[in-house]
Scaffold this motif. Sequence first.
Motif, PDB file in Angstrom:
ATOM      1  N   GLY A 132      -4.070  11.518  -1.669  1.00  0.00           N
ATOM      2  CA  GLY A 132      -5.286  11.047  -2.331  1.00  0.00           C
ATOM      3  C   GLY A 132      -6.192  10.361  -1.317  1.00  0.00           C
ATOM      4  O   GLY A 132      -5.898  10.328  -0.131  1.00  0.00           O
ATOM      5  N   GLU A 133      -7.289   9.784  -1.814  1.00  0.00           N
ATOM      6  CA  GLU A 133      -8.286   9.207  -0.900  1.00  0.00           C
ATOM      7  C   GLU A 133      -7.786   7.989  -0.147  1.00  0.00           C
ATOM      8  O   GLU A 133      -8.095   7.780   1.012  1.00  0.00           O
ATOM      9  CB  GLU A 133      -9.535   8.843  -1.690  1.00  0.00           C
ATOM     10  N   SER A 134      -6.978   7.157  -0.822  1.00  0.00           N
ATOM     11  CA  SER A 134      -6.537   5.909  -0.185  1.00  0.00           C
ATOM     12  C   SER A 134      -5.256   6.124   0.622  1.00  0.00           C
ATOM     13  O   SER A 134      -4.701   5.185   1.158  1.00  0.00           O
ATOM     14  CB  SER A 134      -6.264   4.858  -1.261  1.00  0.00           C
ATOM     15  N   SER A 187      -2.353   6.037  -0.090  1.00  0.00           N
ATOM     16  CA  SER A 187      -1.182   5.496  -0.802  1.00  0.00           C
ATOM     17  C   SER A 187      -1.192   5.854  -2.292  1.00  0.00           C
ATOM     18  O   SER A 187      -0.276   5.505  -3.028  1.00  0.00           O
ATOM     19  CB  SER A 187      -1.126   3.974  -0.647  1.00  0.00           C
ATOM     20  N   GLU A 188      -2.239   6.562  -2.718  1.00  0.00           N
ATOM     21  CA  GLU A 188      -2.428   6.850  -4.146  1.00  0.00           C
ATOM     22  C   GLU A 188      -1.212   7.530  -4.796  1.00  0.00           C
ATOM     23  O   GLU A 188      -0.726   7.114  -5.843  1.00  0.00           O
ATOM     24  CB  GLU A 188      -3.634   7.784  -4.264  1.00  0.00           C
ATOM     25  N   GLY A 189      -0.715   8.586  -4.150  1.00  0.00           N
ATOM     26  CA  GLY A 189       0.412   9.348  -4.698  1.00  0.00           C
ATOM     27  C   GLY A 189       1.653   8.492  -4.820  1.00  0.00           C
ATOM     28  O   GLY A 189       2.355   8.523  -5.837  1.00  0.00           O
ATOM     29  N   LEU A 190       1.937   7.695  -3.788  1.00  0.00           N
ATOM     30  CA  LEU A 190       3.121   6.832  -3.831  1.00  0.00           C
ATOM     31  C   LEU A 190       2.960   5.795  -4.939  1.00  0.00           C
ATOM     32  O   LEU A 190       3.887   5.556  -5.721  1.00  0.00           O
ATOM     33  CB  LEU A 190       3.310   6.121  -2.475  1.00  0.00           C
ATOM     34  N   GLU A 191       1.766   5.203  -5.014  1.00  0.00           N
ATOM     35  CA  GLU A 191       1.567   4.161  -6.030  1.00  0.00           C
ATOM     36  C   GLU A 191       1.752   4.700  -7.440  1.00  0.00           C
ATOM     37  O   GLU A 191       2.294   4.013  -8.299  1.00  0.00           O
ATOM     38  CB  GLU A 191       0.198   3.512  -5.844  1.00  0.00           C
TER      39      GLU A 191
END
Length: 329
Positions: A285-287, A289-293
């Motif tokens: 994702g853009e940040s 860390s999006e997928g992990l979060e």
Amino acid sequence: MRLILFIILIVFMLPLWIVGVIIYTWRMRRLCVAQNISGTANEPFGARLMMHIAGTRPDDAAYKIAGYLPSYNKLVRFLLVDTTWLASKLSGYTGSMLDYPGKRPSSLLTMLSHRSDFFDRSINKAITRTENPVKQIVVLGSGYDTRCYDLPEGMDIQCFEVDMAPTLAAKKKAVQLAAVPHDHVAFVETDFNQETWMEALLAAGFNPDLTTYILWEGVTMYLVEGTVRDTLKLVATLAKGSVLGVDYFSTGIIEGHPPYEKLSKNMHKAIKYYGEKLQFGIPTGESYSEGLESLLKEVGLSLTEFEYVGSEKDKPPPWYFFAQVERLE
Ligand SMILES: C[S@@+](CC[C@H](N)C(=O)[O-])C[C@H]1O[C@@H](n2cnc3c(N)ncnc32)[C@H](O)[C@@H]1O
């Protein structure tokens, strides 16, 4: 100047190096791959060994066990490691690859030093914090990790090293032969893809009520998605304040999405050499860390530290991530 002198010395020692590489490669194929002993475990181990001999990140236990592993032995250690130590000592060169903690942003060349630094800081903070320090360390997919043998003196921490039987047996034998003190370490056999590691841990004396640090370094990329999800669910059941240190690749690099096609192909090829397989990644994702979060949200865990190799300006952009995850509530 130091680098030039280092290179000249290495060239001078090249015949020893070449013999070392031949023996190491033979042992890797005949003793490790042929007996299902992890070959990839030697990559981060080798990096830690080199940082040790450069004096940038001391790791006595790694140096000692390198004399007794299936991949290394005392001769290989002399031919590859001690010669590099001599070249580094005489030239004064400890830069770049051998540096620790090294420059940021890190690069492909320095990613293992960055990774060691990230997890060293994370573990150190968790065991030394005044409020609710961790009392147990579990190293999932321990390979030749030596953090359990390098804990600050006087710390009463029980350690559990978890890996598949062939690699675990090779590590245990090396620790014993090298006479590295290991009374506080339980060696726990399991295959994360086949059974729950928690049952094996409990049978080995793990106390689920104690605050725990789970180190899951260099492993998720070799597992299947269900196993990663199940592990996160189990971590969420541990005592409050427990911490998970984990690294992962992006789905892009695992599946070879643009612009990672070439790098992905080369990485799959390199890992295949060891008879192992890269199979799991997390969407970024853009940040980043999006997928992990979103995975963590599903199980009730929180992301508390996050770093990555390289910089957003790189081409291709970052694909290797380091995360500290906690059970806060
Ligand atoms: C690249 S090595 C990393 C070793 C160590 N954590 C380090 O950073 O030095 C990956 C380790 O995970 C272990 N591993 C891979 N798949 C596993 C599985 N399904 N069950 C248990 N261990 C596994 C391997 O045997 C190997 O020791």
